[in-house]
Scaffold this motif. Structure first.
Motif, short mmCIF file in Angstrom:
data_model
loop_
_atom_site.label_atom_id
_atom_site.label_comp_id
_atom_site.label_asym_id
_atom_site.label_seq_id
_atom_site.Cartn_x
_atom_site.Cartn_y
_atom_site.Cartn_z
N ASP A 24 0.80 -1.22 0.00
CA ASP A 24 0.00 0.00 0.00
C ASP A 24 0.84 1.27 0.00
O ASP A 24 0.30 2.38 -0.13
CB ASP A 24 -0.93 0.02 1.22
CG ASP A 24 -1.95 -1.12 1.19
OD1 ASP A 24 -2.39 -1.48 0.08
OD2 ASP A 24 -2.27 -1.65 2.25
N LEU A 25 2.14 1.14 0.15
CA LEU A 25 3.02 2.29 0.19
C LEU A 25 3.01 3.01 -1.16
O LEU A 25 3.14 2.39 -2.21
CB LEU A 25 4.45 1.85 0.51
CG LEU A 25 5.49 2.94 0.71
CD1 LEU A 25 5.34 3.56 2.10
CD2 LEU A 25 6.90 2.37 0.54
N LEU A 26 2.86 4.34 -1.13
CA LEU A 26 2.97 5.13 -2.35
C LEU A 26 4.45 5.35 -2.65
O LEU A 26 5.18 5.90 -1.83
CB LEU A 26 2.25 6.46 -2.19
CG LEU A 26 0.73 6.40 -2.02
CD1 LEU A 26 0.15 7.80 -1.87
CD2 LEU A 26 0.06 5.67 -3.18
N PHE A 27 4.88 4.92 -3.82
CA PHE A 27 6.28 5.00 -4.22
C PHE A 27 6.47 6.24 -5.08
O PHE A 27 5.87 6.37 -6.15
CB PHE A 27 6.66 3.74 -5.00
CG PHE A 27 8.10 3.71 -5.43
CD1 PHE A 27 9.12 3.53 -4.51
CD2 PHE A 27 8.43 3.84 -6.77
CE1 PHE A 27 10.45 3.49 -4.91
CE2 PHE A 27 9.75 3.80 -7.19
CZ PHE A 27 10.76 3.62 -6.25
N GLY A 28 7.29 7.19 -4.59
CA GLY A 28 7.40 8.47 -5.27
C GLY A 28 8.82 8.89 -5.60
O GLY A 28 9.79 8.32 -5.10
#
Length: 444
Positions: free
Chosen positions: A278-282
């Motif tokens: 669920d981690l947003l990878f930016g």
């Protein structure tokens, strides 16, 4: 650049808004991020009540998410790490390892409904103004070797550069940095996202180590007989100033460097998502795509082919566009001019004296917040929502221009990031920021 000006101008006339992102289902359509720099806010964030105070301040002006810089350019972290040194002191202010700044942000941010993202400087390992960092301690062999004015120089000796960058191609550098990225993902499962910063080369003059030469030769099948001059070489301009020129294998070298960064980004996403899907990878880069190849980065969609427009790109360069690998992309629209019209009205002398970083040469419409946002939209091709990012200090003498920039960035992209809170604090622009955000949302 062949016909690049005409292409960019015509492409920019078709405005691409892209999709809006609303991960928290807030009343606002687009996310608004506030960045908290590691060094600039070290003392300010050394007290829990101060963190609480500034989170309440940013929430009140319309911020939805905060980005907390937890790995400095020196390679030190603000959390206890099995790999990196803890940043327990900065300019005389000290912290104990028990003081968990990121944990406090997550805890207090949750109560306010703020998403919290951690930012980490990736391929950075030293502060050259303080002779501090991993390139000055246990890993001098990891530092970038820069080809500068006919000399190959370790970056730690280039004291006009404050940032002691690493060689991204070294496997041990990649493994080390990835271990830290995975570590922060594991330690903080309630993180909304992680934003990579400085996931790049130092510049066009790096890295010219023997390792990079041999790795490039293995990648390309080219034996470089005259290294590094077959990649870039140096001449003097009319004023006697050294300038670099592309050598015969320059384009293949550019392609290879882009592959290095692409493969690291792909690996980082895969391994971090395995820990927390669920981690947003930016990622956070500058918006000036026509010259960003100098940093070894292709942040465009892999569907976009720059070789059709730019003479520095090979046909295979597009294969290393990594926009599709990102959930969050922050693009630095770092220009004092807000509109394309402002740029068109500038005279040649004013253009010549510009001070922004890496803006290239010539008179281009994208030398503006509006123009660079359009360009970013055109090359990203909706592969990832674009967050228009502003450097507040650029507008320090003109608050109205700042407000216009905020509105333009938010209306021209899928979100807004303000860099950095320290400038908003120093200038006292809380009301101005709030007004600009509200006005932009009314127009949207």
């Amino acid at each position: 650049m062949r016909n690049s000006h005409l292409f960019l101008y015509l492409f920019g006339l078709t405005f691409i808004l892209g999709s809006c992102q609303n991960p928290e289902d807030n009343s606002q359509d687009k996310p608004v991020y506030m960045w908290f720099d590691c060094e600039a806010n070290y003392e300010r964030l050394s007290y829990p009540d101060s963190i609480q105070y500034y989170l309440e301040k940013v929430k009140a002006v319309g911020v939805t998410d905060v980005v907390v810089d937890v790995k400095s350019i020196m390679g030190e972290t603000l959390f206890t790490s099995d790999y990196a040194h803890f940043m327990g002191e900065w300019k005389g202010v000290t912290r104990s390892e028990e003081y968990d700044v990121l944990g406090l942000f997550i805890e207090k941010g949750a109560l306010l409904g703020l998403g919290v993202h951690a930012s980490l400087n990736v391929f950075s390992g030293g502060h050259n103004f303080f002779d501090r960092g991993i390139i000055y301690e246990e890993h001098p062999d990891w530092q970038s070797q820069n080809y500068w004015d006919n000399q190959i120089i370790p970056i730690s000796q280039m004291k006009w550069k404050y940032n002691g960058m690493l060689n991204p191609a070294l496997p041990e550098v990649q493994d080390y940095q990835l271990n830290i990225l995975k570590e922060v993902t594991q330690k903080y499962p309630r993180l909304k996202g992680v934003v990579l910063d400085r996931a790049r080369y130092d510049g066009i003059t790096s890295d010219f180590s023997d390792f990079s030469k041999h790795t490039f030769e293995a990648y390309s099948g080219i034996e470089v007989e005259n290294f590094p001059n077959d990649i870039i070489y140096w001449e003097k301009d009319e004023a006697g100033k050294p300038v670099w020129k592309p050598g015969q294998h320059f384009n293949q070298w550019i392609e290879w460097r882009a592959s290095v960064i692409y493969n690291f980004i792909k690996r980082a996403r895969t391994e971090m998502k395995a820990i927390n899907p669920d981690l947003l990878f930016g990622d956070y880069t500058g918006a000036w795509y026509p010259v960003y190849y100098e940093l070894g980065v292709n942040w465009a969609s892999h569907q976009y082919d720059p070789s059709l427009e730019y003479d520095w790109a090979t046909p295979a360069y597009k294969n290393y566009g990594y926009a599709e690998l990102l959930d969050v992309y922050m693009s630095g629209l770092y220009f004092t001019e807000v509109t394309i019209e402002e740029v068109e009205k500038m005279n040649e002398e004013a253009m010549k004296n510009r001070t922004e970083d890496a803006m290239g040469k010539g008179r281009e419409y994208w030398y503006s917040v509006e123009g660079s946002a359009r360009l970013a939209n055109s090359v990203v091709m909706e592969a990832v929502p674009i967050t228009g990012s502003l450097y507040v200090e650029q507008y320090a003498k003109d608050v109205e221009q700042f407000k216009r920039a905020v509105s333009m960035a938010l209306n021209s992209t899928d979100g807004l990031m303000i860099f950095d809170i320290v400038h908003v604090i120093n200038l006292g622009w809380w009301n101005e920021l709030k007004e600009a955000i509200e006005n932009a949302q009314k127009k949207d």
